[in-house]
Design an enzyme around this catalytic site. Sequence first.
Site, mmCIF file in Angstrom:
data_model
loop_
_atom_site.group_PDB
_atom_site.id
_atom_site.type_symbol
_atom_site.label_atom_id
_atom_site.label_comp_id
_atom_site.label_asym_id
_atom_site.label_seq_id
_atom_site.Cartn_x
_atom_site.Cartn_y
_atom_site.Cartn_z
ATOM 1 N N ARG A 93 0.835 -1.207 0.000
ATOM 2 C CA ARG A 93 0.000 0.000 0.000
ATOM 3 C C ARG A 93 0.868 1.255 0.000
ATOM 4 N NH1 ARG A 93 -4.563 1.736 4.548
ATOM 5 N NH2 ARG A 93 -5.012 3.802 3.665
ATOM 6 N N ASN A 147 -10.835 -4.003 -0.813
ATOM 7 C CA ASN A 147 -10.722 -2.971 -1.843
ATOM 8 C C ASN A 147 -9.838 -3.411 -3.000
ATOM 9 O OD1 ASN A 147 -12.293 -0.800 -0.860
ATOM 10 N ND2 ASN A 147 -10.737 -0.352 0.688
ATOM 11 N N CYS A 167 -19.206 -1.328 1.766
ATOM 12 C CA CYS A 167 -18.295 -0.235 2.101
ATOM 13 C C CYS A 167 -18.905 0.546 3.256
ATOM 14 C CB CYS A 167 -18.108 0.661 0.878
ATOM 15 S SG CYS A 167 -16.993 2.067 1.133
ATOM 16 N N HIS A 197 -16.510 4.136 -3.867
ATOM 17 C CA HIS A 197 -15.554 5.238 -3.743
ATOM 18 C C HIS A 197 -15.742 6.293 -4.837
ATOM 19 C CE1 HIS A 197 -12.544 2.878 -1.020
ATOM 20 N NE2 HIS A 197 -13.774 2.931 -0.530
ATOM 21 N N TYR A 251 -13.868 10.557 -1.414
ATOM 22 C CA TYR A 251 -13.019 10.076 -2.495
ATOM 23 C C TYR A 251 -13.134 10.947 -3.746
ATOM 24 C CZ TYR A 251 -11.940 5.892 0.140
ATOM 25 O OH TYR A 251 -11.473 5.035 1.098
#
Length: 428
Positions: A93, A147, A167, A197, A251
């Site tokens: 990540r 995700n 989510c 998102h 987002y």
Amino acid sequence: MRALKLCIVGGGSTYTPELIDGFARLRDTLPIGEIVLIDPAVDRLALIAGLARRIFAKQGHQATVSTATSVADGVDGADAVLLQLRIGGQAARNEDERWPLECGCVGQETTGAGGLAKALRTVPVVLDIAEQVRRANPDAWIIDFTNPVGIVTRALQSAGHKAVGLCNVAIGFQRKFAAHLGVDPELIRLDHVGLNHLTWMRGVTVLDHPGAGTGHEALPKLLADFGADIAADVRLPLALIERLGVVPSYYLRYFYQHDVVVEESATTGSRAAEVAAIERELLDMYADPTLDTKPELLGKRGGAFYSEAAVQLLAALLGTGGGSVQVVNTRNDGILPFLPDDAVIEVPAAVDAAGVRPLPQHPIEPLFAGLIAHVTAYEQLALQAALEGSRDRVFRALLAHPLIGQNELADQLTDRLIAHNRAYLGWA
């Protein structure tokens, strides 16, 4: 009522105690007899399982908690399997959040080039897990928290799995709006539409009573009385929110203020590094044999209200809580007519033991529909790249993304993505 068996794949996550806490508190809604935590990380698994047992004991819950290091050993007889995976961990990540910045693009784990990298690492693993679940128990529901939820859920549904994505953005807005208005969260119904998102709150109805079909619209009051708080929460200018007349999810900042985010990211540490530090501290806490509640620090890990959303969804699907309307990620099937039927959208849906049925939506104005269609096209190409591999498919997905869209830029990002993820790409 029969006690249920749930499995959590990725059960060694530091986030798991949030789910366990919700399962313990809401046992009247979701009667659980057994939870199996599945994770190859044996040391973390033991810590999380120990804390889970103490949380259940503290709450007087009789469920057993067991562990397994392989999916096949844990999912037999499961009523539902929850997926919460991070392939490559926080280290991958961290790279997703940094290398796109070298090309002047946002670095984020679900949006843009970093989001594609995560999808490429994740989709093949999730599909392998889902096949093991299907062999063990084809009737089990697969609930995807992993995700990028939209792409992963589309992969699962396209492969014929009994899956739905979840989510916490919608339930987070529901709880915050309810607090602003001073009403019970169960009275808040969101007109929430888009993709995972990539959503907008077009309306906020306060129901006359729980489950009612009538109520009054409260979004204008929310914007008038609490606009500054809402703008700070989604990290967008209040003036923009007022011009749009809707509340974008946070987002959307990556789209509406892309260059601002890139500039900020160049001088701040990555969210991955921050989360990794929180996780190290959490694991130390979890090792304390006297700890029997989820630590307050866990709230900084992310994923607020996931446990409540999970309980609501599972109770409806497994027939223990009756039907309800919930915001989920599920197959479009004509609900948004400008998208393919197999696209995965994030909208309110009627959920019960018969399954998930997205509710009809009134027309979406072009300002939002155009971006939804654009990102859906990218997601389709991203899924093809994850399933079939090749540099060209990665390039095409990046070229299609609305935050990229230039030949030279897509080429540069493709090379960096492959270089940073070669260990996870069997074709590279």
